[in-house]
Design a protein around this motif. Sequence first.
Motif, PDB file in Angstrom:
ATOM      1  N   TYR B  39       0.814  -1.219  -0.159  1.00 26.15           N
ATOM      2  CA  TYR B  39       0.106   0.071   0.087  1.00 26.15           C
ATOM      3  C   TYR B  39       0.822   1.325   0.097  1.00 26.15           C
ATOM      4  N   TRP B 554      -7.404   0.346  12.712  1.00 27.97           N
ATOM      5  CA  TRP B 554      -7.085   0.695  11.391  1.00 27.97           C
ATOM      6  C   TRP B 554      -5.857   1.734  11.500  1.00 27.97           C
ATOM      7  N   GLN B 571      -1.362  -2.375   5.869  1.00 27.66           N
ATOM      8  CA  GLN B 571      -2.635  -1.983   5.322  1.00 27.66           C
ATOM      9  C   GLN B 571      -2.636  -0.392   4.870  1.00 27.66           C
ATOM     10  N   SER B 575      -7.105   3.045   5.784  1.00 30.31           N
ATOM     11  CA  SER B 575      -7.836   1.772   5.485  1.00 30.31           C
ATOM     12  C   SER B 575      -9.310   1.579   5.218  1.00 30.31           C
ATOM     13  N   ARG B 576      -9.602   2.588   5.988  1.00 27.45           N
ATOM     14  CA  ARG B 576     -11.267   2.620   6.202  1.00 27.45           C
ATOM     15  C   ARG B 576     -11.702   3.471   4.935  1.00 27.45           C
ATOM     16  N   GLY B 577     -11.650   2.924   3.714  1.00 22.55           N
ATOM     17  CA  GLY B 577     -12.157   3.742   2.563  1.00 22.55           C
ATOM     18  C   GLY B 577     -13.416   4.733   2.760  1.00 22.55           C
ATOM     19  N   TRP B 578     -14.124   4.320   3.529  1.00 21.46           N
ATOM     20  CA  TRP B 578     -15.315   5.079   3.648  1.00 21.46           C
ATOM     21  C   TRP B 578     -15.146   6.273   4.140  1.00 21.46           C
ATOM     22  N   ASN B 580     -13.179   8.689   3.280  1.00 21.17           N
ATOM     23  CA  ASN B 580     -12.930   9.563   2.359  1.00 21.17           C
ATOM     24  C   ASN B 580     -14.200   9.547   1.434  1.00 21.17           C
ATOM     25  N   SER B 583     -13.810   8.755  -2.625  1.00 22.40           N
ATOM     26  CA  SER B 583     -12.475   7.946  -3.160  1.00 22.40           C
ATOM     27  C   SER B 583     -13.084   6.706  -3.548  1.00 22.40           C
ATOM     28  N   SER B 584     -12.095   5.652  -3.064  1.00 26.62           N
ATOM     29  CA  SER B 584     -12.532   4.302  -3.857  1.00 26.62           C
ATOM     30  C   SER B 584     -13.797   3.726  -2.867  1.00 26.62           C
ATOM     31  N   GLY B 585     -14.148   2.620  -3.226  1.00 27.45           N
ATOM     32  CA  GLY B 585     -15.256   2.055  -2.333  1.00 27.45           C
ATOM     33  C   GLY B 585     -16.711   2.345  -3.119  1.00 27.45           C
TER      34      GLY B 585
END
Lengths: 432, 595
Positions: B39, B554, B571, B575-578, B580, B583-585
């Motif tokens: 990562y 995390w 990680q 690591s907690r994509g949500w 942002n 962003s991803s997710g």
Amino acid sequence: MNKGKHLAIFIMIAIICPLMTSCFDAKEVDDLGFVIALGLDRGKTNELLMTLQIAKPMASNNGGGGGKEDELPYATFSVEAPTMVSGLNMINTFASKQITLSHIKVVVFSSELARDGLGPYLHALIRGREFRPNMPIVVARNTAEEYLQSVDPKLVLNAAKYYELVYQSYRYTGLIPKVEFHDFYLAAESMCRNPVAILGDASKFESAEEFDIENSTYLEHGRSAPLEGDFLAGDIPAVGGARAENIGIAVFDGDTMVGELDGTDTTYHLLCTGDFVHSYWTIPDPLSEGDYVLFDVKQSRRPQHRVEIVDGKPVIHVTLNLEGDLVSVQSGIDYESGERSLLLESAMESYVKKEVSGYLDKTIREFKSDICGFGAQARGLFLTWAEWEAYQWNKRYKDATYTVNANFKIRRPGLILRSKSSISSESESDEQ
Amino acid sequence: MECEYRVDIKKTIKNLLFFHEPRVERPFILTEVSREGEYGPGLAKAREKPRRKKNENLLLEKIEKAKLTGKKESQADEKAPDISRQLSENLEVIEERFSVPLNGDLIIRKFDIAVKDSVIAAFMVFFDGLVNNKVIDDDILQPLMLLSNLDIRSDGDDLLIYIRSHILPHNQLKEVRTHQEVIDTVFFGGCGIYIDGLDTAFAADVKEFPGRTVERPNTELVIRGPQEGFTESLRANTGLIRKRLMDQNLIAEDIIIGKRSKTPCSILYIRDIANDSLVAEVRRRLKSIEADHIMDTGELEQYIEDNPALPIPQVMATERPDRVCSMLADGRVAIVMHGSPFALVVPITNSDILHSAEDQFLRFPYSNLLRGIRILAILVSLLLPAIFLAITNYHHEMIPTDLLLAILSAREKVPFPSVVEVFLMEISFELIREAGIRIPGPIGPTLGIIGALILGQAAVEANIVSPILIIIVAVTGLGSFAIPNFSTGFAFRILRFGFIILAALSGFLGITAGLMLLGFWMVNSKSFGVPFVSPVAPRAKGGFSDAVFKSPVWNQEKRPDFMNAKKDSKQAEISRGWINRGSSGRQPDGGDRNE
């Protein structure tokens, strides 16, 4: 194999070396007698009369006999000796346990001894590593022996605790000074301040019938009746509990006692040094003659000292910052409202100015002793240490003039938001 | 003679006191590897390897390679095929090697195989009790003896291939060319099948050991988290680990330990995380063991640890598969042994012995509370009696007067010095503890009564010890039970006596000296190339997120630096994509727009 042998020998040496010391310094607790209070008087046959209170192990509670009257929490020993240490030696000859001073709670000097100078004893105390540097110093107006005996073991279950707590009461009464031995010693040696000690004595009253206010200092303060602080130790009309009383200051010049201050002046002393925490004050009501207003006074900020030297004479400026909560208004006037609260604040400020001026007057004119430590500020006015030494602050203090400035703010009116005089057929108002 | 000896002592003392050139040793060093951050690529670039290290690395690899090839050659000599085409010869060898008339539980079953008109003699060999009889009957004997008559289409003439690919439907079948391999298989619950005319034997795995099923672990109980523990069977244990760690790079390398016991072991690691030199070192140490019998990982631990004299363990023994998995994921190496319900994990540092399996599963404030309590427990268990002794014998001024007077009055009637008192109580406590483990179950409660009576009441009433001491010993005992690692508990029990002696001799001075010595000792030791007190000394990055206290899970982005793992981070930075938006997710913005 050789390595193993080396290791074995090394381990043997490592084990034997400490064993040679064989607990050299160790002393079991139960082999020691712990002195909790030490009193020093002028002896009849010798230089000193030493009075020691030695803690006894607490009586075990088996059987539950309740109040065993002969079971005192400590044993008292007295001995006349040329010096303090020799006195301890003499006591060790008949006390079964080795006397140790590591838990000493207080040292009491008689005022006779204090007025002759404590120098020789202070040095012994500061050198002995067993004396605690934070123990308080008390000057008994009468004899130290009487003072210590008046801490009545029947009423005071745990004498050590009694001593620990009673000398902390400056935090909430403001009637005794804050005294710690190391500070006392430093002040006694210092060129810019002088030490104080707690003034203590056994109460002269045995019962309520004997009460009088002959020795109260209220007349000196220009009052018609004594306030709570207008007494010296031993003169408070009170009975019950320990007979020992602690109120007021023993003022020193160097290591020699030069005078006494009463409880009220002690409060002003704490204010000027910044050790004041909080206490209840009773001041005359500015709008209603004969009534009093009660405040819970705190120090909002440490006092500011400023010293100038004008024509070789010290000029001292003191600014006191106080705040207070209203505790009681006897007259029932609503001092909570804006205008009146300002009035009350200014009345309080002028009261404090007047009273503190009276206190400073005493230290300058009467005792000629800078117990507030203004000299520490004065030191900064000199460029070299030699100049400061040559100035001789402690001798010049008697020529000092001063100004006192007081700021007082009322913070909270207590639980009452608005005073109203009680409604009755008579117009006499009552305390809220 | 005596004179000689004296000279020797003189020399010894000289040796002890004067400076020597330290002996140059080549200890195992965990070599650094180039790490790719899985990562975030920036990290790997920033940390460039020093050149000298690189060369060293190469050199080490060369040495390692040379050793491996050398070994292979020697092993090849041992493993020359020795199975004869004559069945009777093979039978003789087997009977001799298994001491047939003596061994009652060895079964040699002779039978005939009918293959395409011809009948071929064969026999199989296995131990009764180690194998599953039903599997042997149904999947080996039945096809060979009966089903071989079926008309099977095949074109090859090779009997070996024919049997392997058509007749034996068993799933775990090995062709072996030496008797030794057959014998090893038979001992590990397999069966060997010899067929006349073939210089190859079949080794089939039909094992079914008598043993426990998977149960709750006995020593490392948790409230939150998995409740499975290892058992005594190797494959069940590796299975438990694989069940949790479904990582294609998880390697379970087999290795045989014990010249005679031939205990199978597995070295487990994740190939692209664990440092190669670490794995090689574990393999090297295990292979180098020249001992006849090794029965348990408890024994094995003693063969491979770095500092046998250090009381604190340098190898983690755990009963919990989940614990092993999370440590493997950090880049550590685990050793599982047949017959032992404890797996070993290396390397560990001193902070690992503070951790319990539960820490991982609890939210971070909770586990930090537990960690704090454990640190307190260690301090109490190690130092409390010593501090009590030091204060009551040397530093009376340190405690409040009231407490001092209470101790004084409690001790007033006790005839012994307080050192004797402490030793008396500590020893009787250890007695009760030991007796409690050995005592047969049904009379267990009696012990509690005796212990409580002797230690609690009677000793005080008889004025043999003071009541305060009972509290001290009880709290110390509680402290030692709160230490999560069993071996560490032992370590502190031993050290405690040392500290008591030191405190009795010279109070806090002694305790301080003892703590310093212990500190030196720990700083000086290593566990498989990892300094034992890292990340504190030497200071290492990234180890602090879960060393003494734990940061939220995390937030634990890096593997500990001292592990020199191949992958630096475990990680992503976030690591907690949500958290942002956009962003991803799931791209909540897009979802919003649709609505």
